[in-house]
Design a protein around this motif. Structure first.
Motif, PDB file in Angstrom:
ATOM      1  N   ARG A 139      28.041  23.758  24.456  1.00 32.56           N
ATOM      2  CA  ARG A 139      28.598  24.098  23.142  1.00 32.56           C
ATOM      3  C   ARG A 139      28.234  25.517  22.718  1.00 32.56           C
ATOM      4  O   ARG A 139      28.619  25.963  21.640  1.00 32.56           O
ATOM      5  CB  ARG A 139      28.080  23.122  22.086  1.00 32.56           C
ATOM      6  CG  ARG A 139      28.293  21.657  22.412  1.00 32.56           C
ATOM      7  CD  ARG A 139      27.648  20.787  21.352  1.00 32.56           C
ATOM      8  NE  ARG A 139      27.659  19.379  21.739  1.00 32.56           N
ATOM      9  CZ  ARG A 139      27.094  18.403  21.024  1.00 32.56           C
ATOM     10  NH1 ARG A 139      26.475  18.699  19.899  1.00 32.56           N
ATOM     11  NH2 ARG A 139      27.154  17.144  21.434  1.00 32.56           N
ATOM     12  N   GLN A 174      25.580  23.371  15.426  1.00 31.92           N
ATOM     13  CA  GLN A 174      26.359  23.591  14.211  1.00 31.92           C
ATOM     14  C   GLN A 174      26.000  24.952  13.602  1.00 31.92           C
ATOM     15  O   GLN A 174      24.856  25.385  13.662  1.00 31.92           O
ATOM     16  CB  GLN A 174      26.068  22.479  13.189  1.00 31.92           C
ATOM     17  CG  GLN A 174      26.954  22.483  11.961  1.00 31.92           C
ATOM     18  CD  GLN A 174      26.638  21.319  11.033  1.00 31.92           C
ATOM     19  OE1 GLN A 174      25.731  20.529  11.290  1.00 31.92           O
ATOM     20  NE2 GLN A 174      27.386  21.196   9.961  1.00 31.92           N
ATOM     21  N   LYS A 176      26.330  27.074   9.965  1.00 35.73           N
ATOM     22  CA  LYS A 176      26.676  27.105   8.548  1.00 35.73           C
ATOM     23  C   LYS A 176      26.485  28.523   8.025  1.00 35.73           C
ATOM     24  O   LYS A 176      26.110  29.428   8.763  1.00 35.73           O
ATOM     25  CB  LYS A 176      25.820  26.104   7.779  1.00 35.73           C
ATOM     26  CG  LYS A 176      26.150  24.658   8.116  1.00 35.73           C
ATOM     27  CD  LYS A 176      25.580  23.694   7.090  1.00 35.73           C
ATOM     28  CE  LYS A 176      26.074  22.276   7.348  1.00 35.73           C
ATOM     29  NZ  LYS A 176      25.596  21.331   6.298  1.00 35.73           N
ATOM     30  N   LYS A 181      22.146  24.901  13.359  1.00 30.21           N
ATOM     31  CA  LYS A 181      21.510  23.688  13.862  1.00 30.21           C
ATOM     32  C   LYS A 181      21.469  23.769  15.376  1.00 30.21           C
ATOM     33  O   LYS A 181      22.491  24.054  16.016  1.00 30.21           O
ATOM     34  CB  LYS A 181      22.300  22.455  13.408  1.00 30.21           C
ATOM     35  CG  LYS A 181      21.638  21.122  13.684  1.00 30.21           C
ATOM     36  CD  LYS A 181      22.515  19.990  13.143  1.00 30.21           C
ATOM     37  CE  LYS A 181      21.860  18.632  13.297  1.00 30.21           C
ATOM     38  NZ  LYS A 181      22.736  17.542  12.780  1.00 30.21           N
TER      39      LYS A 181
END
Length: 333
Positions: A139, A174, A176, A181
């Motif tokens: 990812r 993740q 933001k 994260k």
């Protein structure tokens, strides 16, 4: 700016050949593990630890306590007893097991001593086994570009979990506005401040640096105490410093100064540019290379000299190294 990935070139320079199917199959069966502390310290032999070294060998490790507790004589003793260090989440191949110690080879630290990676002994308690963590990198990853930063257990960044080093790479989960994260090897998902990391899908997305970019990375560590075998924002040795500045900018060079001096492009002293590596050798520059610094311009270099001092800027000719100058190499086209 074309990037030169020295690691790939070094495979041939070190005499590593293409493997047969049987050899490749054997490699797939090798036991893979991941570093589960902020910085793992690798030793020349198992069980060499002194009482003062305990904070470096625990899980979690406390590099601040370890380095801060050592006097000059304590640091000097490490010379020849340590091999290298590996950052949180680094991949290693287990070569041997002896009681509570593992001999491992650290990936992406090129050396002619072992084509898998840089070898050394570390406590078993600082490793997590298995291939599952590597899959998380599909990812993308967060690359720490602050000298040090904290991982937090909560998304509000209130509960500190672990302080990690510059050049640490952790799988991205993740992004933001002000935080990211990431996944850890053995403690689940954690959070970091976005301002302290850069996010990439893969290594090739790291922007090709200029020599000045690498010099600027190095200047962030001015005043950081020297540590033999050091590879982190807690302490560097001379080649650990140059290796890490390049690696954090997407270029993999050999781990040790004597091997760094054999690769890249030879540069004459009158043609030096910022980012070029400068080498110093015994016997007035004609013997074995024992030190490396990075040219910053105006006849000066930035380097991590020895156990008595710290990362600093010196004049090349007047720093005590001028008479040992042994040449320069450029790793950026």
């Amino acid at each position: 700016m074309k990037r030169l990935t020295v690691f790939v070139l070094s495979l041939f320079a070190f005499g590593i050949l293409v493997f047969s199917p049987n050899e490749a199959s054997s490699r797939e069966k090798q036991r893979i593990a991941y570093v589960d502390v902020n910085v793992a310290t690798l030793w020349t032999e198992p069980g060499l630890l002194r009482e003062i070294d305990a904070p470096s060998a625990s899980n979690p490790a406390d590099l601040n306590e370890w380095i801060g507790s050592m006097k000059y004589e304590d640091k000097l003793w490490l010379v020849g007893n340590l091999e290298t260090q590996a950052l949180y989440g680094s991949k290693v191949t287990i070569l041997e097991e002896r009681g509570e110690w593992m001999k491992v080879a650290v990936a992406n630290q090129p050396t002619p001593r072992n084509d898998i990676g840089y070898p050394g002994w570390m406590p078993k308690a600082q490793l997590k086994d298995g291939h599952s963590f590597e899959k998380q990198f599909k990812r993308g990853f967060a690359l720490v570009d602050a000298p040090k930063t904290w991982l937090y257990s909560d998304s509000k960044l209130r509960s500190k979990f672990m302080e990690v080093s510059f050049n640490t790479r952790l799988p991205l989960l993740q992004v933001k506005k002000d935080k990211v994260k990431v996944m850890t090897p053995g403690n689940g998902a954690k959070w970091m401040e976005k301002q302290d990391v850069s996010v990439y899908q893969n290594e090739n997305q790291i922007p090709a640096p200029t020599g000045k970019d690498i010099v600027e990375s190095g200047k962030a560590f001015l005043g950081l105490p020297y540590l033999w075998a050091g590879m982190s924002g807690f302490g560097f040795d001379c080649s650990g410093f140059t290796y890490t500045m390049y690696h954090a900018n997407g270029i993999t060079i050999p781990r040790d100064s004597s091997i760094q001096a054999q690769h890249g492009k030879k540069v004459e002293q009158e043609n030096l540019q910022p980012g070029d590596l400068l080498f110093f050798a015994h016997d007035k520059g004609k013997g074995k290379v024992h030190h490396v610094g990075m040219y910053i311009g105006d006849g000066k270099m930035i380097h991590s000299p020895n156990s008595s001092t710290h990362v600093r800027i010196d004049e090349i000719k007047t720093s005590g190294y001028g008479e040992e100058y042994a040449g320069a190499r450029r790793y950026i086209d």
